[in-house]
Design a protein around this motif. Structure first.
Motif, mmCIF file in Angstrom:
data_model
loop_
_atom_site.group_PDB
_atom_site.id
_atom_site.type_symbol
_atom_site.label_atom_id
_atom_site.label_comp_id
_atom_site.label_asym_id
_atom_site.label_seq_id
_atom_site.Cartn_x
_atom_site.Cartn_y
_atom_site.Cartn_z
ATOM 1 N N GLY A 466 127.711 37.736 51.305
ATOM 2 C CA GLY A 466 126.767 36.801 52.412
ATOM 3 C C GLY A 466 126.848 35.470 52.225
ATOM 4 O O GLY A 466 126.796 35.027 53.591
ATOM 5 N N LYS A 467 127.318 34.683 51.315
ATOM 6 C CA LYS A 467 127.453 33.368 51.318
ATOM 7 C C LYS A 467 128.821 32.890 52.334
ATOM 8 O O LYS A 467 128.798 32.059 53.166
ATOM 9 N N GLU A 468 129.827 33.670 52.099
ATOM 10 C CA GLU A 468 130.825 33.365 53.036
ATOM 11 C C GLU A 468 130.609 33.931 54.397
ATOM 12 O O GLU A 468 131.519 33.276 55.173
ATOM 13 N N LEU A 469 129.669 34.506 54.527
ATOM 14 C CA LEU A 469 129.277 34.878 56.179
ATOM 15 C C LEU A 469 128.187 34.057 56.714
ATOM 16 O O LEU A 469 127.621 34.427 57.706
ATOM 17 N N GLY A 470 127.919 33.314 55.932
ATOM 18 C CA GLY A 470 126.894 31.931 56.467
ATOM 19 C C GLY A 470 125.201 32.510 56.302
ATOM 20 O O GLY A 470 124.470 31.944 56.789
ATOM 21 N N LEU A 471 125.172 33.333 55.090
ATOM 22 C CA LEU A 471 123.807 33.854 54.910
ATOM 23 C C LEU A 471 123.513 33.230 53.520
ATOM 24 O O LEU A 471 124.141 32.593 52.691
ATOM 25 N N TYR A 472 122.265 33.658 52.875
ATOM 26 C CA TYR A 472 121.832 33.179 51.696
ATOM 27 C C TYR A 472 121.668 31.831 51.599
ATOM 28 O O TYR A 472 122.080 31.196 50.526
ATOM 29 N N THR A 473 121.280 31.152 52.568
ATOM 30 C CA THR A 473 121.210 29.426 52.716
ATOM 31 C C THR A 473 120.057 29.044 52.042
ATOM 32 O O THR A 473 119.855 27.875 51.916
ATOM 33 N N ASP A 474 118.885 29.731 51.695
ATOM 34 C CA ASP A 474 117.843 29.375 51.022
ATOM 35 C C ASP A 474 117.465 30.374 49.835
ATOM 36 O O ASP A 474 117.954 31.500 49.514
ATOM 37 N N PRO A 475 116.522 29.734 48.713
ATOM 38 C CA PRO A 475 116.458 30.647 47.359
ATOM 39 C C PRO A 475 115.886 31.711 47.693
ATOM 40 O O PRO A 475 116.019 32.584 46.921
ATOM 41 N N TYR A 476 115.018 31.864 48.686
ATOM 42 C CA TYR A 476 114.320 33.058 48.881
ATOM 43 C C TYR A 476 115.059 34.547 49.589
ATOM 44 O O TYR A 476 114.781 35.408 49.027
ATOM 45 N N GLN A 477 116.129 33.986 50.447
ATOM 46 C CA GLN A 477 116.885 34.925 50.659
ATOM 47 C C GLN A 477 117.841 35.332 49.797
ATOM 48 O O GLN A 477 118.385 36.649 49.413
ATOM 49 N N ARG A 478 118.402 34.305 48.797
ATOM 50 C CA ARG A 478 119.261 34.673 47.589
ATOM 51 C C ARG A 478 118.282 35.163 46.719
ATOM 52 O O ARG A 478 119.096 36.371 46.038
ATOM 53 N N ILE A 479 117.008 35.372 46.443
ATOM 54 C CA ILE A 479 116.440 36.185 45.624
ATOM 55 C C ILE A 479 116.230 37.514 45.996
ATOM 56 O O ILE A 479 116.312 38.460 45.195
ATOM 57 N N GLY A 480 116.142 37.691 47.421
ATOM 58 C CA GLY A 480 116.152 39.033 48.044
ATOM 59 C C GLY A 480 117.439 39.880 47.743
ATOM 60 O O GLY A 480 117.539 40.790 47.259
ATOM 61 N N ALA A 481 118.498 38.776 47.995
ATOM 62 C CA ALA A 481 119.855 39.747 47.534
ATOM 63 C C ALA A 481 120.023 39.925 46.139
ATOM 64 O O ALA A 481 120.669 41.081 45.896
ATOM 65 N N LEU A 482 119.726 39.036 45.249
ATOM 66 C CA LEU A 482 119.716 39.506 43.740
ATOM 67 C C LEU A 482 118.865 40.819 43.475
ATOM 68 O O LEU A 482 118.888 41.436 42.823
ATOM 69 N N GLY A 483 117.775 40.670 44.217
ATOM 70 C CA GLY A 483 117.106 41.872 44.165
ATOM 71 C C GLY A 483 117.591 43.091 44.427
ATOM 72 O O GLY A 483 117.414 44.310 43.953
ATOM 73 N N ASP A 484 118.278 43.202 45.452
ATOM 74 C CA ASP A 484 118.979 44.448 45.733
ATOM 75 C C ASP A 484 120.142 44.724 44.834
ATOM 76 O O ASP A 484 120.332 45.730 44.446
ATOM 77 N N GLU A 485 120.762 43.668 44.579
ATOM 78 C CA GLU A 485 121.744 43.718 43.429
ATOM 79 C C GLU A 485 121.246 44.540 41.936
ATOM 80 O O GLU A 485 121.701 45.408 41.510
ATOM 81 N N MET A 486 120.004 43.861 41.628
ATOM 82 C CA MET A 486 119.237 44.196 40.603
ATOM 83 C C MET A 486 118.880 45.887 40.719
ATOM 84 O O MET A 486 119.040 46.672 39.890
ATOM 85 N N HIS A 487 118.517 46.101 42.035
ATOM 86 C CA HIS A 487 118.103 47.245 42.523
ATOM 87 C C HIS A 487 118.982 48.434 42.087
ATOM 88 O O HIS A 487 118.966 49.599 41.344
ATOM 89 N N ARG A 488 120.438 48.161 42.308
ATOM 90 C CA ARG A 488 121.335 49.189 42.130
ATOM 91 C C ARG A 488 121.831 49.152 40.682
ATOM 92 O O ARG A 488 122.258 50.238 40.042
ATOM 93 N N ALA A 489 121.444 47.977 39.766
ATOM 94 C CA ALA A 489 122.025 47.916 38.587
ATOM 95 C C ALA A 489 121.077 48.771 37.839
ATOM 96 O O ALA A 489 121.230 49.819 36.677
ATOM 97 N N LEU A 490 119.645 48.702 38.043
ATOM 98 C CA LEU A 490 118.588 49.562 37.732
ATOM 99 C C LEU A 490 118.740 51.040 37.810
ATOM 100 O O LEU A 490 118.408 51.568 36.915
ATOM 101 N N ARG A 491 119.417 51.293 38.927
ATOM 102 C CA ARG A 491 119.782 52.653 39.130
ATOM 103 C C ARG A 491 120.609 53.176 38.016
ATOM 104 O O ARG A 491 120.421 54.459 37.691
ATOM 105 N N LEU A 492 121.585 52.553 37.598
ATOM 106 C CA LEU A 492 122.402 52.951 36.449
ATOM 107 C C LEU A 492 121.521 53.378 35.125
ATOM 108 O O LEU A 492 121.857 54.265 34.450
ATOM 109 N N VAL A 493 120.427 52.756 34.867
ATOM 110 C CA VAL A 493 119.627 52.657 33.681
ATOM 111 C C VAL A 493 118.589 53.950 34.305
ATOM 112 O O VAL A 493 118.581 54.990 33.109
ATOM 113 N N VAL A 494 117.931 53.890 35.227
ATOM 114 C CA VAL A 494 116.871 55.096 35.341
ATOM 115 C C VAL A 494 117.564 56.604 35.747
ATOM 116 O O VAL A 494 116.920 57.387 35.383
#
Length: 594
Positions: A466-494
């Motif tokens: 995302g950053k290399e493509l010009g996205l995640y320029t504000d913390p609120y989109q960054r938290i959204g991206a981290l939320g998506d990454e967290m979502h896939r990590a949580l899947r391994l657990v649940v």
């Protein structure tokens, strides 16, 4: 999963010409034998799975719907895969070129995996709320999907196909009943979701049916006689075949199956379920990693990503807890600015416009296939996730990014819209799937292959760009991206927790809500998806971690010789494949760069 539905009308011939002629050493070289085997296999596969052929733009069998619910069909598949595995092993791999050796290895993996899966009793649970032939037929029959409705023959093909649906449904009911007798049954909460999906296709007025859609769009060049005949035939098919079959399935599940469905969530709670789950884990991750090892990776990733979320929260100036931060994002009306579905779709189109100038820096290859963003159809939006449907290789049907929008006024901009687009659309699934099927240098079984650990792993890896493509320029989109990454990590657990460690549905929902910004409704839908598709959710993070590992490895090994664009192009050039085979291929690529 890819996953599909078929009825045999006659004795089916697996080969176009005798196997002995193909494999006689005096007839050809090893490479020619391999090519002949792959071509022959692909032709046989299209006949065996005509719905898959339709989805790939092969319209030769659009009138067929073999009954994949029968024991005879399962045995036929085993014979089919064994035959091609044996033929493959009769070819001298040592005499093949490197590219052919790669195809050889992928094909061998594929045949052995399919044979292994057909030994399990998953056929006793024919479909669930997240995958089903009834839902697939709804998408095809609406006239906006893969089934073409351009010629009179197209229209007649669909009539022939759906004419076989009642027999399929009777066989599926028989399999459900066998499962009920042996305890191999679906969770009760999933059955409760399946019933209204089926009931939605029950209507007293055929002209109000979803399946009447093609008649409302009859091509202008059809004769009056054909228009009248097809209109009457479609009304008859809806009234006498489709509606009664959907009603029958719904009533069976509601009255007979639901009382016998299980109250538990995990696959370990059915006879043979532990073996089924271990197979699914191997199939979906294309690794030999144990469920426990995957579970531990999930816990470590959750811890790492949570720390990153805390850092972003601090950056915004929010003083409360992480869960309080999530709640503030969900409840603040400034993060739900949309008034209509079109505004949501326009926002996604804006993301596409922002990344387009940066794509050539990261990718030398770009798909020729067209691309569209659409709202998910209303009849399936309530149980659907955002998804990508691949187009046809010739571009006649575009790749489509579908977005379910139940209520545009509740669509939150901090929910990871940018990362979602990178994953499901560009450069995620659209680049990977389109470039793969456009690559005519690959055997067809590779052009249309889909190994979730590769394809979903690639799409999740693309979120990290995302950053290399010009996205995640504000913390609120960054938290959204981290939320998506967290979502896939949580899947391994649940996922492992549900199917191998006794985690309940409610505990899994609570765990997701405690660790990511997700509503209870969304968390429930996700957990029920994992219940319906055991192991599938493990593919994303497993594949993405491997791709990130390879990138880091080659950056260190090659130093200034490492070219990210060339790395990406090489990953995509070979198409989807098991991770171990990918790693060997990419290690050889890195050695050539040195």
């Amino acid at each position: 999963m890819t996953r599909f539905f078929t009825i045999l009308l006659a004795v089916w011939c697996l080969t176009a010409y005798p196997a002995e002629a193909q494999l006689s050493p005096g007839n050809s070289t090893s490479a020619a034998l391999l090519t002949g085997l792959f071509n022959d296999y692909w032709e046989g596969r299209a006949r065996l799975f005509p719905l898959v052929a339709t989805s790939q733009g092969d319209n030769r069998y659009n009138d067929r719907l073999p009954n994949d619910q029968t024991r005879a069909f399962r045995q036929q598949q085993i014979r089919f895969y064994r035959r091609y595995l044996n033929d493959l092993l009769n070819i001298d791999r040592a005499r093949l070129r490197a590219d052919d050796k790669l195809s050889y290895d992928i094909f061998q993996y594929e045949m052995r995996s399919r044979i292994e899966g057909l030994r399990l009793n998953t056929w006793m649970m024919p479909f669930a709320q997240f995958y089903s032939l009834p839902t697939t037929l709804s998408q095809l029959g609406a006239g906006t999907g893969a089934q073409p409705f351009r010629t009179v023959r197209d229209y007649d093909n669909w009539l022939a196909r759906v004419g076989r649906f009642p027999v399929w449904a009777d066989s599926a009911i028989g399999n459900f009943r066998q499962g009920a007798r042996t305890g191999v049954v679906l969770p009760r909460v999933l059955v409760l979701k399946m019933v209204p999906q089926l009931q939605a296709q029950v209507t007293a007025d055929a002209t109000k049916s979803l399946f009447y859609g093609p008649i409302t769009r009859l091509p202008a060049n059809f004769s009056e006689a054909d228009r009248a005949r097809l209109t009457a035939a479609y009304q008859q098919a809806i009234a006498s075949q489709l509606v009664p079959t959907y009603r029958k399935l719904a009533e069976f599940l509601q009255t007979e199956y639901l009382p016998r469905a299980r109250p538990t969530a995990g696959l370990a709670d059915v006879p043979g379920g532990t073996e089924m789950y271990r197979y699914n884990v191997r199939l979906m991750t294309t690794t030999e990693r144990t469920p426990e090892a995957i579970y531990q990776t999930g816990l470590a990733e959750v811890k790492r990503i949570r720390a990153a979320m805390e850092a972003v929260k601090k950056q915004t100036g929010y003083k409360g807890s992480l869960s309080g931060f999530f709640n503030s994002l969900a409840s603040n009306s400034k993060y739900t600015p949309y008034k209509s579905p079109e505004e949501v779709l326009k926002a996604f189109r804006g993301i596409q416009a922002r990344i387009t100038p940066s794509l050539p820096r990261l990718f030398g290859l770009a798909p020729k296939s067209p691309f569209e963003i659409r709202q998910t159809e209303a009849f399936r939006a309530a149980t659907a996730s955002a998804e990508y449907n691949r187009g046809t290789p010739d571009g006649s049907r575009p790749g489509i990014f579908y977005v379910p929008i139940l209520d545009a006024t509740k669509f939150n901009v901090t929910s990871g819209m940018e990362s979602l687009f990178l994953h499901e659309a560009i450069p995620g699934h659209h680049y990977q799937l389109s470039l793969q099927q456009e690559n005519t240098g690959l055997p067809k079984f590779r052009r249309f292959a889909s190994y979730p650990a590769f394809s979903e792993g690639w799409a999740l890896y693309c979120e990290s760009l995302g950053k290399e493509l010009g996205l995640y320029t504000d913390p609120y989109q960054r938290i959204g991206a981290l939320g998506d990454e967290m979502h896939r990590a949580l899947r391994l657990v649940v996922d492992v927790g549900l199917h191998a460690k006794g985690l309940s549905r409610e505990q899994a929902i609570d765990y997701m809500m405690a660790n990511e910004p997700i509503s209870e409704q969304a968390a429930t839908a996700e957990i029920e998806r994992y219940m319906a598709l055991p192991g599938q959710a493990l593919a994303y993070k497993t594949g993405a971690l491997k791709l990130s590992e390879l990138r880091t490895r080659y950056e260190k090994q090659l130093g200034p010789k490492f070219n990210l664009r060339v790395f990406h192009d090489e990953i995509l050039a070979g198409g989807s494949m098991p991770l171990a085979i990918l790693e060997r291929r990419m290690d050889a690529w890195a050695a050539r760069q040195r």
